[in-house]
Design an enzyme around this catalytic site. Structure first.
Site, PDB file in Angstrom:
ATOM      1  N   CYS B 406      29.322  30.422  47.700  1.00 20.85           N
ATOM      2  CA  CYS B 406      29.447  31.847  47.964  1.00 20.85           C
ATOM      3  C   CYS B 406      29.079  32.230  49.399  1.00 20.85           C
ATOM      4  CB  CYS B 406      28.632  32.645  46.963  1.00 20.85           C
ATOM      5  SG  CYS B 406      26.913  32.179  46.911  1.00 20.85           S
ATOM      6  N   HIS B 450      23.395  34.675  44.753  1.00 18.38           N
ATOM      7  CA  HIS B 450      24.770  34.917  45.139  1.00 18.38           C
ATOM      8  C   HIS B 450      24.794  35.648  46.480  1.00 18.38           C
ATOM      9  CE1 HIS B 450      29.000  35.108  44.406  1.00 18.38           C
ATOM     10  NE2 HIS B 450      29.063  36.439  44.323  1.00 18.38           N
ATOM     11  N   ASP B 466      33.703  41.062  46.806  1.00 20.38           N
ATOM     12  CA  ASP B 466      33.161  39.717  46.549  1.00 20.38           C
ATOM     13  C   ASP B 466      34.257  38.683  46.730  1.00 20.38           C
ATOM     14  OD1 ASP B 466      31.891  37.483  45.801  1.00 20.38           O
ATOM     15  OD2 ASP B 466      31.124  38.262  43.904  1.00 20.38           O
TER      16      ASP B 466
END
Lengths: 320, 651
Positions: B406, B450, B466
């Site tokens: 991520c 994250h 995202d």
């Protein structure tokens, strides 16, 4: 009012005014005191440190541990107290000793409860306590030793019964004064028994002649029989204690007389007489004792010996 | 008790108990200690076990000084948590070398007790608690043994005594624990190393930093929602916001604007109680975006929730968040500038591509869509073990390796946006969480860490984007384990495992959560809450003191009652007891037995005074006399005697 208040047994004990008692004594609530020991104070300091640490670091389990240990110490007060509570103390037999020896006062500790009592300490003087365990529903005998410096009557005096069991953080104790006495015989001196002087009557050759007497037989040993006549061989063979008897045995008669020792002062005189009594008994003589105030007819045997020694021990002592 | 071993015989005596207690006390620290201290402990233990002659005092003092110097050498201090514990352990060990008297042994015991508490500086988990409870039992057993001079008590009896003592101490401890006034600590400054080894997010993101954190199955926080939990794709837990890029790593620039960030909210709020594990940083985690703040906290300029103090203990707080919001509709110029800044060199290919997008796109929103479309349609892979990147990390990632976690996607996306003139920044935090069906709460682990992005769009303000969701949509919907391809290394706990194992794991976590909430998290607030439930109007130290004293006092009274008043003479004569009962009944009826009166005379006098009782008194007295004086009283006589006396009722 205050006077009566302070005359209460608890106050009397706090001020160390302890009465002489006959016993048996049961250690009840009024007799037992309990305070933290030095180790207990150190432990409290450790707990305080742990508490402060727990607060500072917000350690919940630190609180748990600190409180658990603190609670354990609190609960141990009850256990220490119970270890001593309701214990019964009674006076046991006290054997006479000679001056200069250690007198041994036997005490009987009885536990009437269902739980065993551990590490009950007894002490006359602080540094040397002795410890016993008293099993549940049992009586245990133990002895307190006390130096007997001079002849007469030795009192046990005040002693302390205490316990620090189980954790050693608290000490429960009770000061007692049981009415226990020990007769202290004079210290025998080293002079030999006068074999010629002072021996009167028929038994001039008595000691030398003993071996020539005719052996007649043996009978069971009675208290008071001379140890010289005990059949040791028979005893070694496992036949029990028997006394040899001789026909025509005529015990020589010996008078141990205060007046024979004119010129000596009282205590050495008593010491000398004491030695003579012992020797005469061992020699198997029939001996009598004459001291101012009492005359004991000639005889032989342990009972007679004890009577003589007691007379010497208590010579000049009014209060019996 | 003697135990025979191959080499030598040893007895389970005080010495052995003491050694065992100390060994067990030190053991959990062993992994944290320098190896030479562990060896010293082992050596001294062995010396005591085979009972060699103890060293002379001067040697011991030299040894102690050398050890202290050694500890200073190892830790460069004698203070602080780790060095302090090491010092305590070394001193305890050396104390064993002079355990001659009871006093020495007692000191060793006290140090052992004290050492127990130091374990809690490292862990307060349930297993630690259990182990230390066991240790308290062992040390107490040793202490009891030491206080029994002479003959050794059997180990079993000793253990039982210790267990009884501790068993009785537990209720008293509970009262103390509940009612002892809690002061919020700390009382003084904590040693610098007190909070080492806490895991969590960092205020700095480099490629690999979050994927490393993801390997940890440790719990980051637990959340209990008042209502139903939000949908998985809404579970974005906001942590530190990173808006400064130095070409390699992302970090937080100085606060752009001191004025309070403003939010407009729509839709339903979500209220929840969050229990955060300590991470030694100031930020608190909250669902995007928090509206009602917990006490002693504030909302930062980038909508991050900041506590006044670093979170060094497990922290429980309530918060209210709105998943639907509009934030930063009128940002300051400085904030926008900060969100557009890039290093002046490097990553030329990316800048070129972004420049092309900027020229062709009709608005910022289209640029965002293009970037996401690129991640979605081209061959990008989600991986925990991406290849290492060089100086132009964004270029290398977007055009060559295309494998990343991520932080790679969020970082390169924000870079792209900024290069294309769209204000953007990296947001780190946690995404998702595992519902616990037993405890009705959500567990969020470090493996849920994250990173995502926020872009500023005209009329929409700061919008969450995202990019990882574009590459691996399952990461957002079902969590890390579902999103990673098979064969990737994963934390054990994040694996999908069998149903019963899962159940076991969840029950264990529920237990841990309760432990955290009620045992470890029992604080002033909970204490006051308890008191008010007990009926105290105003909870104050006075009420606490009263409850404390009353509780402890009552418990001790109960114990002493059990321990002391139960001691009726065990061998009481049943015949005498029953006869006394009979006499008491008559005494209540006005006929008192005189001390000099025998049973027969007493019966006769009773019969004269109360002719109506003649029959019963005579028979009872006859039975008593028979039981007392007959040479062989029948066994049924006693039963009958008891029955008659029981039935005897003089009016």
């Amino acid at each position: 009012m205050t006077f009566r208040l302070f005359n209460h047994p608890v106050w009397r004990r706090i001020f160390n005014r302890i009465d002489v008692e006959q016993g048996p004594i049961i250690l009840d609530r009024q007799r037992i005191f309990i305070l933290p020991t030095r180790h207990g104070l150190v432990f409290a300091a450790v707990l305080l440190l742990m508490l402060v640490g727990s607060i500072n670091y917000s350690l919940s389990l630190g609180f748990v541990l600190t409180f658990l240990l603190g609670a354990m110490a609190l609960v141990s007060i009850l256990h220490t107290y119970r270890n001593l509570a309701q214990l019964t103390i009674s006076a046991g037999k006290t054997m006479p000793v000679f001056a200069g020896q250690q007198a041994s006062f036997t005490l009987c500790l009885t536990s009437s409860s269902k739980s065993e009592r551990y590490a009950i300490g007894m002490t006359l003087e602080k540094p040397h306590p002795q410890f016993v365990d008293v099993p549940a529903d049992e009586t245990v005998t133990t002895a307190l030793e006390l130096h007997a410096p001079q002849r007469g009557i030795l009192r046990l005096g005040r002693f302390t019964l205490f316990t620090r069991f189980p954790l050693g953080l608290f000490q429960a104790w009770s000061k007692l004064d049981l009415d226990m006495n020990c007769i202290v015989y004079p210290q025998p001196d080293t002079a030999m028994l006068p074999q010629l002087t002072g021996i009167q009557g028929r038994g001039d050759r008595a000691i030398a002649a003993e071996g020539s007497e005719d052996f007649r037989g043996m009978r069971p040993y009675h208290t008071g029989d001379s140890l010289r006549h005990v059949a040791w061989k028979a005893m070694a063979q496992g036949r029990g204690m028997l006394t040899k008897q001789f026909s025509g045995q005529a015990l020589p008669e010996l008078w141990l007389d205060w007046d024979d020792l004119a010129g000596m002062s009282t205590e050495p005189r008593l010491s000398r007489l004491c030695r003579w009594v012992l020797d005469a008994q061992i020699a198997g003589l029939s001996y009598g004792l004459r001291i101012p105030g009492s005359t004991l007819a000639p005889d032989n045997g342990e009972v007679h010996q004890r009577t003589c020694l007691e007379a010497l021990a208590l010579f000049g002592i009014k209060d019996l | 008790m003697r135990y025979r071993f191959a080499m030598f015989t040893f007895r389970l005596d005080n010495n052995t108990w003491l050694l065992a207690s100390i060994a067990l006390t030190i053991a959990p620290h062993a992994t944290r200690l320098p190896i030479w201290i562990s060896l010293l402990c082992l050596g001294v233990g062995a010396m005591r076990l085979i009972q060699v002659r103890l060293p002379a005092r001067w040697l011991l003092i030299t040894l102690a000084a050398a050890t202290a110097a050694g500890i200073y050498g190892s830790y460069h201090t004698l203070l602080g948590r780790d060095a302090g514990v090491a010092l305590l352990i070394a001193m305890l060990t050396l104390k064993l070398l002079e355990s001659r008297t009871l006093r020495d042994s007692m000191v060793a015991i006290f140090i052992s007790y004290f050492l127990l508490i130091t374990h809690f500086l490292y862990s307060q988990s349930i297993p630690t608690g259990m182990y230390l409870l066991l240790l308290v039992l062992v040390i107490t057993t040793t202490l009891i043994g030491l206080n029994h001079p002479g003959r050794q008590i059997e180990p079993r009896k000793l253990l039982r005594l210790a267990a009884v003592l501790l068993g009785q101490a537990v209720p008293v401890m509970l009262v103390l624990f509940l009612f002892f006034p809690r002061v919020p600590g700390p009382l003084w400054g904590m040693p610098g190393d007190a909070y080492e080894g806490m895991t969590g997010l960092s205020d700095n993101m480099t490629p690999g930093s979050i994927s490393k954190l993801s390997q940890s199955g440790a719990v980051a926080f637990r959340v209990a929602f008042d209502g139903p939990p939000p949908k998985p794709e809404q579970r974005y837990w906001r942590g530190p916001v990173l808006d400064f890029f130095d070409g390699r790593s992302w970090s937080t620039a100085a606060a752009p604007d001191p004025k309070q960030a403003r939010i407009a909210v729509t839709g339903d709020p979500v209220s929840y109680t969050l229990t955060l594990e300590p991470h030694n940083r100031r930020w608190l985690l909250a669902l995007d975006l928090p509206a009602k703040l917990p006490p002693a906290s504030r909302l930062g300029a980038r909508y991050e929730l900041l506590a006044d103090q670093p979170v060094r203990q497990r922290l429980r707080y309530r918060a209210v968040s709105y998943p639907n919001y509009l934030a930063g509709l009128n940002p300051g110029a400085k904030e926008i500038n900060l969100s557009l800044r890039l290093p002046s060199f490097g990553n030329l290919k990316t800048r070129e591509m972004a420049g092309a997008w900027k020229r062709t796109a009709k608005d910022d929103g289209e640029i965002v869509s293009r970037a996401l479309e690129m991640f979605r349609s081209e061959a990008f892979f989600y991986s925990l073990t991406p290849p290492l990147l060089g100086a132009n990390s964004v270029d290398e990632f977007l055009f060559d390796s295309r494998r990343g976690f991520c932080e790679h996607y969020a970082g390169s996306f924000v870079f792209l946006m900024r290069a294309a003139g769209v204000p953007a920044r990296v947001v780190t935090g946690y995404q998702g969480g595992e519902p616990n069906p037993f405890g009705n709460y959500l567990i969020v682990r470090q493996s849920d860490a994250h990173a995502w992005a926020e872009v500023w769009l005209q009329n929409r303000g700061w919008v969450r984007v995202d990019p990882t969701a574009a590459v691996a949509p399952r990461r957002i919907e079902s969590g890390l384990a579902a999103a990673l391809p098979a064969g990737e290394p994963l934390p054990l706990l994040a694996r999908m495992d069998s149903a019963w194992l899962m159940q076991l794991r969840m029950s264990w976590d529920t237990l841990n959560n309760d432990w955290n909430q009620w045992v470890l998290g029992y604080d002033q607030e909970r204490q006051y809450d308890l008191l008010s439930r007990l009926g105290f109007e105003m909870a104050s130290w006075k009420e606490l003191a009263v409850s404390l004293a009353a509780g402890v006092g009552a418990l001790l009274l109960v114990f002493s009652g059990f321990m002391l008043w139960r001691r009726v003479p065990v061998d009481a004569d049943p015949v005498a007891v029953i006869y006394q009962h009979f006499c008491r009944k008559l005494a209540r009826a006005g006929i008192v037995r005189q001390p000099n009166e025998g049973p027969a005379d007493f019966a006769q006098r009773t019969a004269m005074l109360r002719p109506d009782l003649t029959l019963s008194t005579t028979s009872i007295s006859a039975l008593y006399i028979a039981l007392r004086y007959a040479s062989h009283p029948s066994s049924s006589a006693l039963r009958q005697f008891g029955k008659r006396v029981k039935a005897f009722r003089p009016k």
